[in-house]
Design an enzyme around this catalytic site. Sequence first.
Site, PDB file in Angstrom:
ATOM      1  CE  LYS A  22     -30.043   9.274  -7.830  1.00  0.00           C
ATOM      2  NZ  LYS A  22     -30.527   7.946  -7.423  1.00  0.00           N
ATOM      3  CG  ASN A  23     -33.986   6.689  -7.928  1.00  0.00           C
ATOM      4  OD1 ASN A  23     -32.869   7.090  -8.288  1.00  0.00           O
ATOM      5  ND2 ASN A  23     -34.216   6.245  -6.704  1.00  0.00           N
ATOM      6  CB  CYS A 116     -25.042   4.936  -3.337  1.00  0.00           C
ATOM      7  SG  CYS A 116     -25.389   6.682  -3.483  1.00  0.00           S
ATOM      8  NE  ARG A 121     -27.240  -0.368  -5.085  1.00  0.00           N
ATOM      9  CZ  ARG A 121     -27.441   0.906  -5.425  1.00  0.00           C
ATOM     10  NH1 ARG A 121     -26.481   1.785  -5.259  1.00  0.00           N
ATOM     11  NH2 ARG A 121     -28.593   1.300  -5.932  1.00  0.00           N
ATOM     12  CG  ASP A 305     -33.752   5.398  -1.902  1.00  0.00           C
ATOM     13  OD1 ASP A 305     -32.815   4.633  -1.671  1.00  0.00           O
ATOM     14  OD2 ASP A 305     -34.381   5.411  -2.972  1.00  0.00           O
ATOM     15  NE  ARG A 397     -24.842   9.557  -8.118  1.00  0.00           N
ATOM     16  CZ  ARG A 397     -25.348   8.472  -7.531  1.00  0.00           C
ATOM     17  NH1 ARG A 397     -24.911   8.063  -6.383  1.00  0.00           N
ATOM     18  NH2 ARG A 397     -26.293   7.779  -8.126  1.00  0.00           N
TER      19      ARG A 397
HETATM   20  N1  EPU Z   1     -31.135  -7.183  -6.076  1.00  0.00           N
HETATM   21  C1  EPU Z   1     -30.639  -8.431  -6.371  1.00  0.00           C
HETATM   22  N2  EPU Z   1     -30.439  -8.752  -7.688  1.00  0.00           N
HETATM   23  C2  EPU Z   1     -30.704  -7.882  -8.699  1.00  0.00           C
HETATM   24  C3  EPU Z   1     -31.203  -6.627  -8.390  1.00  0.00           C
HETATM   25  C4  EPU Z   1     -31.414  -6.282  -7.059  1.00  0.00           C
HETATM   26  O1  EPU Z   1     -30.381  -9.238  -5.487  1.00  0.00           O
HETATM   27  O2  EPU Z   1     -30.501  -8.262  -9.871  1.00  0.00           O
HETATM   28  C5  EPU Z   1     -31.383  -6.821  -4.676  1.00  0.00           C
HETATM   29  C6  EPU Z   1     -30.563  -5.632  -4.223  1.00  0.00           C
HETATM   30  O3  EPU Z   1     -29.291  -5.999  -3.778  1.00  0.00           O
HETATM   31  C7  EPU Z   1     -31.437  -5.039  -3.136  1.00  0.00           C
HETATM   32  C8  EPU Z   1     -32.851  -5.311  -3.629  1.00  0.00           C
HETATM   33  O4  EPU Z   1     -32.732  -6.361  -4.583  1.00  0.00           O
HETATM   34  O5  EPU Z   1     -31.233  -5.725  -1.938  1.00  0.00           O
HETATM   35  C9  EPU Z   1     -33.554  -4.145  -4.285  1.00  0.00           C
HETATM   36  O6  EPU Z   1     -32.716  -3.577  -5.283  1.00  0.00           O
HETATM   37  P1  EPU Z   1     -33.295  -2.801  -6.546  1.00  0.00           P
HETATM   38  O7  EPU Z   1     -32.866  -3.512  -7.775  1.00  0.00           O
HETATM   39  O8  EPU Z   1     -34.745  -2.556  -6.362  1.00  0.00           O
HETATM   40  O9  EPU Z   1     -32.484  -1.472  -6.449  1.00  0.00           O
HETATM   41  P2  EPU Z   1     -31.975  -0.590  -7.649  1.00  0.00           P
HETATM   42  O10 EPU Z   1     -32.951  -0.664  -8.761  1.00  0.00           O
HETATM   43  O11 EPU Z   1     -30.568  -0.897  -7.957  1.00  0.00           O
HETATM   44  C10 EPU Z   1     -33.274   1.558  -6.980  1.00  0.00           C
HETATM   45  C11 EPU Z   1     -32.907   2.968  -6.680  1.00  0.00           C
HETATM   46  C12 EPU Z   1     -32.242   3.047  -5.316  1.00  0.00           C
HETATM   47  C13 EPU Z   1     -33.180   2.466  -4.268  1.00  0.00           C
HETATM   48  C14 EPU Z   1     -33.578   1.029  -4.659  1.00  0.00           C
HETATM   49  C15 EPU Z   1     -34.610   0.418  -3.724  1.00  0.00           C
HETATM   50  C16 EPU Z   1     -32.417   3.799  -8.874  1.00  0.00           C
HETATM   51  C17 EPU Z   1     -31.409   4.302  -9.832  1.00  0.00           C
HETATM   52  N3  EPU Z   1     -31.975   3.445  -7.685  1.00  0.00           N
HETATM   53  O12 EPU Z   1     -32.036   0.836  -7.004  1.00  0.00           O
HETATM   54  O13 EPU Z   1     -32.057   4.426  -5.071  1.00  0.00           O
HETATM   55  O14 EPU Z   1     -32.547   2.444  -3.023  1.00  0.00           O
HETATM   56  O15 EPU Z   1     -34.145   1.041  -6.001  1.00  0.00           O
HETATM   57  O16 EPU Z   1     -35.764   1.175  -3.719  1.00  0.00           O
HETATM   58  O17 EPU Z   1     -33.601   3.765  -9.181  1.00  0.00           O
HETATM   59  C18 EPU Z   1     -31.084   6.302  -4.088  1.00  0.00           C
HETATM   60  O18 EPU Z   1     -31.890   6.977  -4.737  1.00  0.00           O
HETATM   61  O19 EPU Z   1     -30.371   6.770  -3.166  1.00  0.00           O
HETATM   62  C19 EPU Z   1     -30.969   4.877  -4.393  1.00  0.00           C
HETATM   63  C20 EPU Z   1     -29.943   4.152  -3.997  1.00  0.00           C
END
Ligand code: EPU
Length: 429
Positions: A22-23, A116, A121, A305, A397
């Site tokens: 998915k991701n 989610c 975030r 996750d 999802r």
């Molecule tokens: N963060 C910041 N600033 C940013 C971006 C992130 O402070 O600009 C913080 C976030 O708040 C968090 C950490 O950095 O504490 C990591 O966030 P990341 O950006 O890595 O998360 P994401 O890219 O938004 C993806 C996955 C999530 C998964 C996270 C962590 C996707 C679409 N989503 O989210 O997946 O939990 O990486 O591995 O790729 C799920 O599949 O259930 C899911 C939520």
Amino acid sequence: MEKLFIEGGHKLEGTIEVSGAKNSAVALIPATILADSPVTIDHLPHISDVGILSELLEEIGGTTKLEGDTLTVDPDGMFPMPLPNGRVKKLRASYYFMGAMLGKFKKAVIGLPGGCNLGPRPIDQHIKGFEALGAKVTNEQGAIYLQADELVGANIYLDVVSVGATINIMLAAAKAKGTTTIENAAKEPEIIDVATLLTNMGAVIKGAGTNVIRIEGVDSLQGCRHTIIPDRIEAGSYMIMAAAVGKRVEIDNVIPLHLESLISKLREMNIDIETRDDSVVISNGRTEKMPVDVKTLVYPGFATDLQQPFTSLLTEANGPSIVTDTIYGSRFKHTDELRRMGAAIKVEGQSALISGNARLQGASVKATDLRAGAALVVAGLMAEGVTEISGVEHIDRGYAFLEEKLRKVGANIWREGSATSDKAEQEQH
Ligand code: EPU
């Protein structure tokens, strides 16, 4: 409203086939915007996010054709249509339209993403990256406006290791002038998958999968064919279910290397795991499950996750465990529901203290987010009696053919109700 019902106590035996990640999928689909000719993506998971992202590509003028698990995107006709509202708000990954449209058209208007609710975030690191490449970024009435005369490669150090920011900057930089370096980049396998697609399209990217990624911008990118990597989180979720109630379950289409941290934790708990080239076999002959402490970390650490489904498994360990989430410190909504089922769990700060030795009972519970849903499925399989799970749209999802896959290995799981009202409900959020 649709609901899932699970009659617990059935032992699982057989093979579960894992879908495409998915991701990865949610980044690869927007990445097709960057190409000048059709891109075909194979092994897409059958999940709702894929449908929404394809519809968004159509909204901006592209043509998509989804046949089975293969999506072909013809970017001819795409234009920088503003997307301040609507579908874009339904999932977090729509933020990849920012990087892809900025890269292709030098401008984009994208509503701030949904997805989610795991606590705050932010996307400040994405924006920092776009600005470093020369974009002017403003936030107006809940939408991000991005505009650049030209994008020029830059050195970008991420203050927080972020999967989304790393991918989004790669997308925008693929067609920038000169070299972009992302330092403190995330190393998740999905980042390598996106870099592989972009490279096949003609981009020049080195170091994906390490914490320094270098992108040499090119003038144009072409269509190609790409197969998505297996979903390590879906695989991990089924491994946890097999550890909970499996006799002998083979999880197929897996890259075991992507799941090393989960495999070691399961082995610490006393679960037998055999790793093969592209599958893992979980045999659960021994009855005693040992308690373990888990701390989520960026890849290759224990995935946030998987924290939620793993918590359900720990409720029946023969002693107390502590689960700490350092990525999303408030990703613990599932614990309220697990308590309804008889688990003894206390949340303190970023940690859940799980007493263990619970005998879960079926109850009426609500999936508040995707992986909370997976946690409740694990719990439902373990519980005595029937568990009724609402909030199924969250589970849809991320888990393709969940009931079919689980029924095939002996679970008693079924769905009742209609999805129409859920969709209407979702639109409102
Ligand atoms: N963060 C910041 N600033 C940013 C971006 C992130 O402070 O600009 C913080 C976030 O708040 C968090 C950490 O950095 O504490 C990591 O966030 P990341 O950006 O890595 O998360 P994401 O890219 O938004 C993806 C996955 C999530 C998964 C996270 C962590 C996707 C679409 N989503 O989210 O997946 O939990 O990486 O591995 O790729 C799920 O599949 O259930 C899911 C939520």
